[in-house]
Design a protein around this motif. Structure first.
Motif, mmCIF file in Angstrom:
data_model
loop_
_atom_site.group_PDB
_atom_site.id
_atom_site.type_symbol
_atom_site.label_atom_id
_atom_site.label_comp_id
_atom_site.label_asym_id
_atom_site.label_seq_id
_atom_site.Cartn_x
_atom_site.Cartn_y
_atom_site.Cartn_z
ATOM 1 N N SER A 186 0.804 -1.226 0.000
ATOM 2 C CA SER A 186 0.000 0.000 0.000
ATOM 3 C C SER A 186 0.835 1.273 0.000
ATOM 4 N N ILE A 187 2.162 1.130 0.065
ATOM 5 C CA ILE A 187 3.019 2.322 0.150
ATOM 6 C C ILE A 187 3.937 2.368 -1.070
ATOM 7 N N GLU A 188 3.633 3.284 -1.957
ATOM 8 C CA GLU A 188 4.401 3.419 -3.186
ATOM 9 C C GLU A 188 5.849 3.793 -2.888
ATOM 10 N N GLY A 189 6.772 3.082 -3.513
ATOM 11 C CA GLY A 189 8.189 3.374 -3.359
ATOM 12 C C GLY A 189 8.842 2.701 -2.162
ATOM 13 N N SER A 190 8.063 1.996 -1.350
ATOM 14 C CA SER A 190 8.621 1.339 -0.172
ATOM 15 C C SER A 190 9.547 0.202 -0.591
ATOM 16 N N SER A 191 10.579 -0.030 0.214
ATOM 17 C CA SER A 191 11.604 -1.000 -0.159
ATOM 18 C C SER A 191 12.186 -1.670 1.072
ATOM 19 N N ASN A 192 12.618 -2.901 0.911
ATOM 20 C CA ASN A 192 13.344 -3.599 1.977
ATOM 21 C C ASN A 192 14.790 -3.138 2.071
ATOM 22 N N LEU A 193 15.287 -2.463 1.035
ATOM 23 C CA LEU A 193 16.702 -2.102 0.964
ATOM 24 C C LEU A 193 17.031 -0.768 1.607
ATOM 25 N N TYR A 194 16.064 0.104 1.707
ATOM 26 C CA TYR A 194 16.279 1.433 2.271
ATOM 27 C C TYR A 194 14.935 2.002 2.720
ATOM 28 N N ALA A 195 15.000 3.055 3.498
ATOM 29 C CA ALA A 195 13.785 3.718 3.969
ATOM 30 C C ALA A 195 13.412 4.860 3.033
ATOM 31 N N ILE A 196 12.159 5.289 3.124
ATOM 32 C CA ILE A 196 11.693 6.448 2.347
ATOM 33 C C ILE A 196 10.849 7.339 3.259
ATOM 34 N N PRO A 197 10.819 8.643 2.996
ATOM 35 C CA PRO A 197 9.877 9.495 3.719
ATOM 36 C C PRO A 197 8.448 9.033 3.436
ATOM 37 N N TYR A 198 7.595 9.069 4.445
ATOM 38 C CA TYR A 198 6.209 8.650 4.260
ATOM 39 C C TYR A 198 5.580 9.497 3.156
#
Length: 354
Positions: A186-198
């Motif tokens: 449900s979170i576009e751009g989310s990744s196991n490799l790095y974090a992203i701003p919400y």
């Protein structure tokens, strides 16, 4: 982005870097709302569920990275609050080994790391998150000197990627505000490799939240988080935990948009207690909470019910308590904290969500 995107590209035109220099970075601790507890056993620092956290003001690490071009002798030294800490070396050496594949230029230098916190280390306030993210930012500043064309987005993504290889939650401390780590559909751009701003809408009530941290126990944890993560691999309730963590992320997305602080508070308290339930039911089982952790929780519940205040707790994998509440209610709540809760703790840290 894939792992191979983060390799240092030797073919890019390089810029000169002085053989000796000093880099400094500051990075904040964070407090997870949806908890990360458990990672893939056959992969390096890959979470089994997504997590989201607030980065915290006034609770941070400052790191000076002194680099010196290698000649004949190879060395790495670590100083914490002015004192050499050889006990930190194994973790730092493992970190440098992991990231050397992506930052090959590090092999040309010796390093002295000087670091300090505004809070106790290794007691459950994510000191490894702020320290490893600060170090990762220092390393990326070296890379920026070598490749000045690095774009800002890539700079921070790679810093988060590197920080994760030192401490999972450290990848979230690269950014301010609400930060997501771990793939979630449900979170576009989310990744196991790095974090992203919400990336989604956040109601104004969640943009100015106080976080008062009660230091119940300032001693280093007897059980490291890395050990706790390993114990999730054969945990009898792990599968259900990961399922509900992902469901709770969906709930939180809706809550953050609607601005329902009561539902927000109930969700983060449930997440905190679920984390500790996993800790208490692993094999071997162990306890992170202390008697005064429970005393504070009961006091918060009673105060909230009697005074109709929006104050809720959350916990990391330790004994200390984070109390979250809207800035609009700070005057009465902070007064109550000092008058009624100070007895149960060794120190109070007044922080806020960045």
């Amino acid at each position: 982005m894939k792992t191979n995107c983060f390799f240092y590209n030797k073919s890019i035109k390089k810029y000169s870097i002085t053989p000796n220099g000093v880099i400094m970075s500051k990075s904040h601790s964070n407090i997870a709302l949806i908890k990360y507890w458990g990672k893939h056993s056959n992969k390096i620092q890959i979470p089994l569920n997504s997590s989201i956290s607030y980065s915290l003001g006034k609770v941070y690490t400052v790191t000076r990275l002194i680099y010196q071009e290698k000649k004949k002798i190879t060395y790495l030294k670590v100083f914490f609050s002015g004192k050499e800490k050889t006990s930190f070396l194994p973790k730092i050496l493992k970190f440098f080994y992991r990231i050397s594949f992506y930052c090959s230029y590090l092999r040309n230098f010796n390093f002295i790391i000087e670091t300090s916190n505004t809070f106790p280390h290794s007691c459950g306030i994510a000191s490894s998150a702020s320290s490893m993210s600060a170090l990762a930012l220092c390393i990326m500043k070296i890379e920026k000197k070598l490749v000045s064309s690095l774009k800002e987005d890539f700079f921070f993504k790679k810093a988060s990627f590197l920080a994760r290889l030192g401490s999972g939650s450290a990848c979230r401390s690269i950014y301010p505000g609400l930060v997501v780590w771990g793939y979630h559909q449900s979170i576009e751009g989310s990744s196991n490799l790095y974090a992203i701003p919400y990336p989604y809408e956040v109601h104004s009530i969640f943009t100015k939240i106080e976080d008062t941290i009660l230091i119940i126990d300032d001693n280093p944890k007897k059980i490291l988080s890395s050990k706790g993560h390993q114990l999730m691999n054969n945990h009898p309730y792990a599968r259900e935990r990961f399922k509900y963590a992902n469901q709770n992320m969906n709930r939180l997305i809706s809550i953050l948009k609607r601005g329902d602080f009561q539902e927000f508070g109930e969700l983060i308290e449930h997440e905190a207690l679920t984390l500790h339930a996993m800790i208490m039911t692993s094999r071997p089982y162990f306890l992170c909470m202390k008697a005064n952790t429970l005393n504070v929780i009961h006091m918060v519940w009673d105060f909230r019910k009697q005074n109709n205040k929006n104050i809720y707790f959350t916990l990391d994998a330790g004994a200390n308590v984070h109390l979250l509440y809207p800035i609009q209610e700070k005057t009465s709540i902070i007064k109550w904290i000092y008058s009624d809760l100070f007895f149960y703790c060794k120190k109070i840290i007044e922080s806020f969500c960045l």
